[in-house]
Design a protein around this motif. Structure first.
Motif, mmCIF file in Angstrom:
data_model
loop_
_atom_site.group_PDB
_atom_site.id
_atom_site.type_symbol
_atom_site.label_atom_id
_atom_site.label_comp_id
_atom_site.label_asym_id
_atom_site.label_seq_id
_atom_site.Cartn_x
_atom_site.Cartn_y
_atom_site.Cartn_z
ATOM 1 N N LYS A 293 0.843 -1.206 0.000
ATOM 2 C CA LYS A 293 0.000 0.000 0.000
ATOM 3 C C LYS A 293 0.871 1.246 0.000
ATOM 4 O O LYS A 293 1.998 1.230 0.494
ATOM 5 C CB LYS A 293 -0.911 -0.005 1.222
ATOM 6 N N GLU A 294 0.321 2.314 -0.558
ATOM 7 C CA GLU A 294 1.061 3.585 -0.610
ATOM 8 C C GLU A 294 0.236 4.680 0.028
ATOM 9 O O GLU A 294 -0.996 4.614 0.050
ATOM 10 C CB GLU A 294 1.359 3.951 -2.071
ATOM 11 N N LEU A 295 0.946 5.700 0.489
ATOM 12 C CA LEU A 295 0.278 6.805 1.176
ATOM 13 C C LEU A 295 -0.466 7.688 0.169
ATOM 14 O O LEU A 295 0.088 8.075 -0.858
ATOM 15 C CB LEU A 295 1.318 7.655 1.924
ATOM 16 N N LEU A 296 -1.705 7.989 0.495
ATOM 17 C CA LEU A 296 -2.514 8.916 -0.310
ATOM 18 C C LEU A 296 -2.945 10.072 0.590
ATOM 19 O O LEU A 296 -3.505 9.850 1.666
ATOM 20 C CB LEU A 296 -3.753 8.185 -0.839
ATOM 21 N N ARG A 297 -2.643 11.283 0.128
ATOM 22 C CA ARG A 297 -3.082 12.472 0.877
ATOM 23 C C ARG A 297 -4.068 13.234 -0.004
ATOM 24 O O ARG A 297 -3.705 13.681 -1.092
ATOM 25 C CB ARG A 297 -1.879 13.371 1.215
ATOM 26 N N ILE A 298 -5.295 13.330 0.456
ATOM 27 C CA ILE A 298 -6.301 14.057 -0.324
ATOM 28 C C ILE A 298 -7.178 14.898 0.605
ATOM 29 O O ILE A 298 -7.324 14.592 1.790
ATOM 30 C CB ILE A 298 -7.238 13.127 -1.151
ATOM 31 N N THR A 299 -7.749 15.925 0.002
ATOM 32 C CA THR A 299 -8.716 16.737 0.724
ATOM 33 C C THR A 299 -10.063 16.506 0.053
ATOM 34 O O THR A 299 -10.194 16.692 -1.154
ATOM 35 C CB THR A 299 -8.330 18.233 0.660
ATOM 36 N N VAL A 300 -11.020 16.067 0.849
ATOM 37 C CA VAL A 300 -12.357 15.798 0.302
ATOM 38 C C VAL A 300 -13.358 16.631 1.089
ATOM 39 O O VAL A 300 -13.416 16.539 2.325
ATOM 40 C CB VAL A 300 -12.717 14.304 0.398
ATOM 41 N N ASN A 301 -14.108 17.431 0.373
ATOM 42 C CA ASN A 301 -15.119 18.303 1.009
ATOM 43 C C ASN A 301 -14.494 19.110 2.150
ATOM 44 O O ASN A 301 -15.024 19.188 3.268
ATOM 45 C CB ASN A 301 -16.310 17.477 1.507
ATOM 46 N N ASN A 302 -13.301 19.664 1.846
ATOM 47 C CA ASN A 302 -12.558 20.512 2.793
ATOM 48 C C ASN A 302 -11.987 19.767 3.987
ATOM 49 O O ASN A 302 -11.509 20.396 4.919
ATOM 50 C CB ASN A 302 -13.416 21.683 3.306
ATOM 51 N N GLN A 303 -12.026 18.467 3.950
ATOM 52 C CA GLN A 303 -11.408 17.713 5.045
ATOM 53 C C GLN A 303 -10.195 16.938 4.511
ATOM 54 O O GLN A 303 -10.298 16.251 3.491
ATOM 55 C CB GLN A 303 -12.432 16.746 5.638
ATOM 56 N N TYR A 304 -9.067 17.089 5.234
ATOM 57 C CA TYR A 304 -7.817 16.457 4.792
ATOM 58 C C TYR A 304 -7.734 15.017 5.313
ATOM 59 O O TYR A 304 -8.055 14.764 6.468
ATOM 60 C CB TYR A 304 -6.639 17.280 5.322
ATOM 61 N N TYR A 305 -7.335 14.110 4.423
ATOM 62 C CA TYR A 305 -7.205 12.699 4.813
ATOM 63 C C TYR A 305 -5.824 12.186 4.403
ATOM 64 O O TYR A 305 -5.298 12.566 3.346
ATOM 65 C CB TYR A 305 -8.232 11.829 4.083
ATOM 66 N N GLU A 306 -5.285 11.297 5.245
ATOM 67 C CA GLU A 306 -4.106 10.513 4.863
ATOM 68 C C GLU A 306 -4.498 9.061 5.044
ATOM 69 O O GLU A 306 -4.993 8.683 6.110
ATOM 70 C CB GLU A 306 -2.921 10.841 5.773
ATOM 71 N N LEU A 307 -4.309 8.253 4.021
ATOM 72 C CA LEU A 307 -4.640 6.843 4.141
ATOM 73 C C LEU A 307 -3.730 6.039 3.233
ATOM 74 O O LEU A 307 -3.097 6.592 2.328
ATOM 75 C CB LEU A 307 -6.118 6.584 3.836
ATOM 76 N N TYR A 308 -3.642 4.755 3.520
ATOM 77 C CA TYR A 308 -2.803 3.872 2.710
ATOM 78 C C TYR A 308 -3.697 3.049 1.793
ATOM 79 O O TYR A 308 -4.675 2.443 2.254
ATOM 80 C CB TYR A 308 -1.954 2.982 3.612
ATOM 81 N N VAL A 309 -3.369 3.061 0.502
ATOM 82 C CA VAL A 309 -4.197 2.337 -0.465
ATOM 83 C C VAL A 309 -3.320 1.510 -1.395
ATOM 84 O O VAL A 309 -2.151 1.834 -1.627
ATOM 85 C CB VAL A 309 -5.069 3.303 -1.315
ATOM 86 N N LYS A 310 -3.923 0.470 -1.948
ATOM 87 C CA LYS A 310 -3.204 -0.349 -2.931
ATOM 88 C C LYS A 310 -3.099 0.420 -4.244
ATOM 89 O O LYS A 310 -4.011 1.208 -4.560
ATOM 90 C CB LYS A 310 -3.956 -1.660 -3.168
ATOM 91 N N PRO A 311 -2.059 0.179 -5.015
ATOM 92 C CA PRO A 311 -1.882 0.928 -6.269
ATOM 93 C C PRO A 311 -3.075 0.842 -7.221
ATOM 94 O O PRO A 311 -3.323 1.753 -7.987
ATOM 95 C CB PRO A 311 -0.637 0.299 -6.899
ATOM 96 N N LYS A 312 -3.816 -0.279 -7.180
ATOM 97 C CA LYS A 312 -4.927 -0.418 -8.135
ATOM 98 C C LYS A 312 -6.266 0.047 -7.574
ATOM 99 O O LYS A 312 -7.291 -0.068 -8.254
ATOM 100 C CB LYS A 312 -5.027 -1.867 -8.591
ATOM 101 N N THR A 313 -6.269 0.580 -6.366
ATOM 102 C CA THR A 313 -7.537 1.053 -5.788
ATOM 103 C C THR A 313 -8.042 2.251 -6.565
ATOM 104 O O THR A 313 -7.290 3.183 -6.877
ATOM 105 C CB THR A 313 -7.324 1.456 -4.311
ATOM 106 N N LEU A 314 -9.328 2.230 -6.889
ATOM 107 C CA LEU A 314 -9.928 3.336 -7.648
ATOM 108 C C LEU A 314 -10.338 4.465 -6.706
ATOM 109 O O LEU A 314 -10.646 4.231 -5.527
ATOM 110 C CB LEU A 314 -11.156 2.832 -8.402
#
Ligand code: FES
Ligand code: FES
Length: 161
Positions: A3-24
């Motif tokens: 899994k790799e680290l994904l940092r995204i902001t969704v609806n003004n909320q910041y998230y850090e999560l680990y996802v598999k490379p093929k996760t949509l």
């Protein structure tokens, strides 16, 4: 697969999560962040159910790997209203009965928002093109087109007020 680290902001909320490379992206929104307002249908970029706004552009979240959205700002249907105040597009969909089963509605709203952000005074033909990537099996589209036109007028009125 690691899994790799994904940092995204969704609806003004910041998230850090680990996802598999093929996760949509649609899987992250629905399964990891519990934002199930974004629907999933064809999984082949054809129906528009999964449409969200990524860095200001309407995208089909079934056709984007989550890791491609690293660092992005995403708006989903859950972030469209301003607290208890519906977005003018949501209000117009209610006023004009622009849905029946509602399965296409969140994707339709997000495409309409991205479109109206770019084109404040659209013609009916332009609105048709603006939502051409979103399918609706119920309404026959005319109420949806009327609602988007009314929302454009409403947004324009708000700006001038
Ligand atoms: S589920 Fe993404 S376009 Fe159909
Ligand atoms: S309202 Fe049912 S698919 Fe559009």
């Amino acid at each position: 697969m690691e899994k790799e680290l994904l940092r995204i902001t969704v609806n003004n909320q910041y998230y850090e999560l680990y996802v598999k490379p093929k996760t949509l992206l649609v899987e992250v929104l629905r399964n990891h962040l519990d934002l199930s307002g974004t629907k999933r249908g064809c999984d082949s970029a054809s129906c528009g159910l999964c449409t969200v706004i990524l860095n200001g552009t309407a995208v089909k979240s079934c056709s984007i790997l989550a890791l491609q959205a690293e660092g992005a700002e995403i708006l989903t249907v859950e972030g469209l209203a301003d607290g208890s105040r519906l977005h003018p597009i949501q209000k117009a969909f209610l006023d004009y009965g622009a849905f029946q089963c509602g399965f296409c509605t969140s994707g339709m709203l997000m495409s309409a928002k991205a479109f109206l952000d770019e084109n404040q005074n659209p013609t009916p033909e332009e609105i048709k093109k603006g939502i051409h990537g979103n399918l609706c099996r119920c309404t026959g589209y005319s109420s949806i087109l009327r609602a988007i036109k009314a929302a454009a007028e409403d947004i324009d009125r708000e700006k001038k007020a």
